[in-house]
Write an enzyme that holds these catalytic residues in place. Structure first.
Site, PDB file in Angstrom:
ATOM      1  N   GLU A 162       0.845  -1.190   0.000  1.00 57.19           N
ATOM      2  CA  GLU A 162       0.000   0.000   0.000  1.00 57.19           C
ATOM      3  C   GLU A 162       0.883   1.243   0.000  1.00 57.19           C
ATOM      4  O   GLU A 162       1.971   1.246   0.573  1.00 57.19           O
ATOM      5  CB  GLU A 162      -0.946  -0.014   1.210  1.00 57.19           C
ATOM      6  CG  GLU A 162      -0.285  -0.196   2.562  1.00 57.19           C
ATOM      7  CD  GLU A 162       0.220   1.086   3.174  1.00 57.19           C
ATOM      8  OE1 GLU A 162      -0.164   2.161   2.683  1.00 57.19           O
ATOM      9  OE2 GLU A 162       1.016   1.017   4.116  1.00 57.19           O
ATOM     10  N   ASN A 225       9.053   4.858   0.862  1.00 59.55           N
ATOM     11  CA  ASN A 225       8.946   5.522   2.155  1.00 59.55           C
ATOM     12  C   ASN A 225      10.273   6.128   2.593  1.00 59.55           C
ATOM     13  O   ASN A 225      10.307   7.191   3.213  1.00 59.55           O
ATOM     14  CB  ASN A 225       8.434   4.539   3.213  1.00 59.55           C
ATOM     15  CG  ASN A 225       6.930   4.361   3.141  1.00 59.55           C
ATOM     16  OD1 ASN A 225       6.225   5.196   2.586  1.00 59.55           O
ATOM     17  ND2 ASN A 225       6.423   3.273   3.688  1.00 59.55           N
ATOM     18  N   CYS A 277       4.916   3.931   9.180  1.00 57.54           N
ATOM     19  CA  CYS A 277       5.744   3.398   8.093  1.00 57.54           C
ATOM     20  C   CYS A 277       7.146   3.966   7.985  1.00 57.54           C
ATOM     21  O   CYS A 277       8.108   3.215   7.827  1.00 57.54           O
ATOM     22  CB  CYS A 277       5.024   3.596   6.757  1.00 57.54           C
ATOM     23  SG  CYS A 277       3.598   2.516   6.535  1.00 57.54           S
TER      24      CYS A 277
END
Length: 467
Positions: A162, A225, A277
């Site tokens: 995701e 990320n 995250c």
């Protein structure tokens, strides 16, 4: 291959919104979200949509449309696994707090438990989709467990990470930049990939659906990320230079953001990034690099975390030094506890670290956040283990009203960028505070000039002078 039944294991910040959107856009598919946490499932089934366990703008309307039609929430994990054609694993993968890789590696015990339960229950072929953020080559471990069931069931493992930003998750799901699906090159693997492509194609343009091998998919999530977090730490590093040199970090960010090679996103100086995250994924990346002997690579990415931690420490230190080098017995009001606006998620929130620092200086902290409940705030502090639960409750108070929270306070620290903070009657707040009344805007959202006219002494990250 047509998918008629989907099971999602994990009813948290990823599984809940993602599957709700899938159910809304694919009414021909029955979607069942399961979790062993009965209270969480009860909250998802609550008739009062304001009581959903995950707050995301627009989520309540989607759940209201699909729930009971083809979207279901249950604690009967085995039944949902048994009936599913496709199973999404969307459970927590926290950083390890024990053993080898402590403080860096991802803890995969929940992933393994899911795989073993799927293997035990399954009586028909399944497609298993990694939705949790996982280290590279986790799919091989899942596949190994599933392929040793001994009951003849065939499994295909897909990686479908995701890329949601909490607070805008629904829009991210409805209008994604891309959908990434990784799988095997075998004929069966390609069929499994196509089955998932067909689901997303109900509302996502096929040119935005990218298919790769499973290892590239897993690493792409960690890398995305890491790059985003790197930008935040980079501008926060420059904010410190701005404060010393007399520059304004917002002006610097605007200037460099107009360069098309750089772009303007994730260049907002602040008290630091948080969320489930960024830190976890970078630490995971650092650990992976170290296991391959790539120490220079590991050191490079670890510096992103070091800078983020320093920014939080610097913010709390500034509060102490500004309040005449002591906050002992002084009331400091926190506006915001969530790691960002429009979510009730507090994982790795900057507010937790700043609060812990100030409590260690014997400050009295008063907290107001429009969406984070009292129990969560105390649990965040207790988890650190810095002091006892009783000490935390004695030093920190949670309020349901911002004006009560700031009454007789020495200073206000803005830790979350909630829009409502900009609309308050700041004259009323000023009148109720001790003088001089200080504001530390850790998110850069307030009109500093107006506040100074009222009488506040204001401090803003990345500004070389009081504005």
């Amino acid at each position: 291959m047509t998918i008629k039944n989907i099971c999602c294991i994990g009813a948290g910040y990823v599984g809940g919104p993602t599957m709700a959107v899938v159910a809304q856009k694919c009414p021909y598919i029955t979607v069942t979200i399961v979790d062993i946490n009965a209270s969480r499932i009860a909250a998802w089934n609550n008739e009062d949509l304001s009581k959903l366990p995950v707050f995301e703008p627009g989520l309540d309307n989607i759940v209201d449309e699909a729930r009971g039609r083809n979207l279901f929430f249950s604690t009967d994990v085995d039944k949902a696994i048994d009936e599913a054609d496709m199973i999404f694993i969307s459970v927590n993968t926290p950083t390890k707090t024990y053993g080898k890789g402590k403080g860096m590696a991802a803890d995969l015990k929940y992933i393994e438990l899911c795989a073993r339960q799927i293997a035990k229950v399954s009586k028909s072929n399944k497609i298993v989709v990694e939705k949790s953020t996982l280290p590279v080559r986790t799919a091989s471990a899942i596949k190994s467990i599933l392929n040793h069931t001994g009951n003849g069931v065939q499994f295909q493992i897909l990686s479908n990470p995701e890329f949601l930003a909490e607070g805008t998750a629904i829009d991210d799901l409805l209008n994604p930049d891309r959908i990434l699906i990784g799988g095997d090159d075998s004929i069966e693997g390609q069929k499994a990939i196509q089955a998932l492509v067909d689901i997303y194609a109900n509302w996502v343009s096929k040119d935005k659906i990218l298919t790769t091998n499973v290892w590239s998919s897993e690493l792409s999530k960690l890398t995305a990320n890491a790059f985003l977090a790197q930008r935040v730490s980079s501008i926060n590093a420059i904010s410190q230079l701005c404060e010393k040199s007399g520059a304004d970090v917002n002006e610097v960010a605007k200037a460099i953001g107009m360069d098309s090679r750089i772009g303007s996103k994730f260049l907002k100086a602040s008290v630091g990034f948080g969320g489930s995250c960024f830190q976890k994924d970078i630490l995971n990346l650092v650990y992976i690099a170290k296991t391959y002997g790539l120490n220079e690579v590991a050191d490079y990415w670890e510096q992103v975390i070091i800078m983020n931690d320093y920014q939080k420490q610097r913010f709390s230190d500034n509060i102490v030094s500004t309040l005449y080098n002591t906050v002992s017995g002084k009331k400091i009001t926190f506006f915001g506890w969530a790691f960002k606006k429009d979510t009730n998620d507090t994982r790795e929130s900057a507010a937790i670290k700043v609060a812990d620092n100030l409590l260690s200086e014997q400050a009295n902290i008063s907290v107001y956040d429009p969406k984070v409940v009292e129990e969560r705030i105390y649990a965040d502090l207790d988890y650190l283990g810095t002091r006892s639960e009783n000490e935390n409750k004695a030093l920190l108070t949670v309020h349901n009203n911002p004006y009560e929270a700031s009454k007789e306070s020495h200073a206000i620290a803005v830790l979350t960028e909630w829009d409502e903070f900009k609309t308050y009657d700041w004259q009323k707040i000023y009148d109720s505070m001790y003088k001089p009344a200080f504001i530390f805007d850790g998110r850069g959202i307030l009109d500093i000039q107006t506040l100074e006219k009222i009488g506040f002494v204001c401090y803003k990250i990345g500004s070389g002078a009081k504005i």
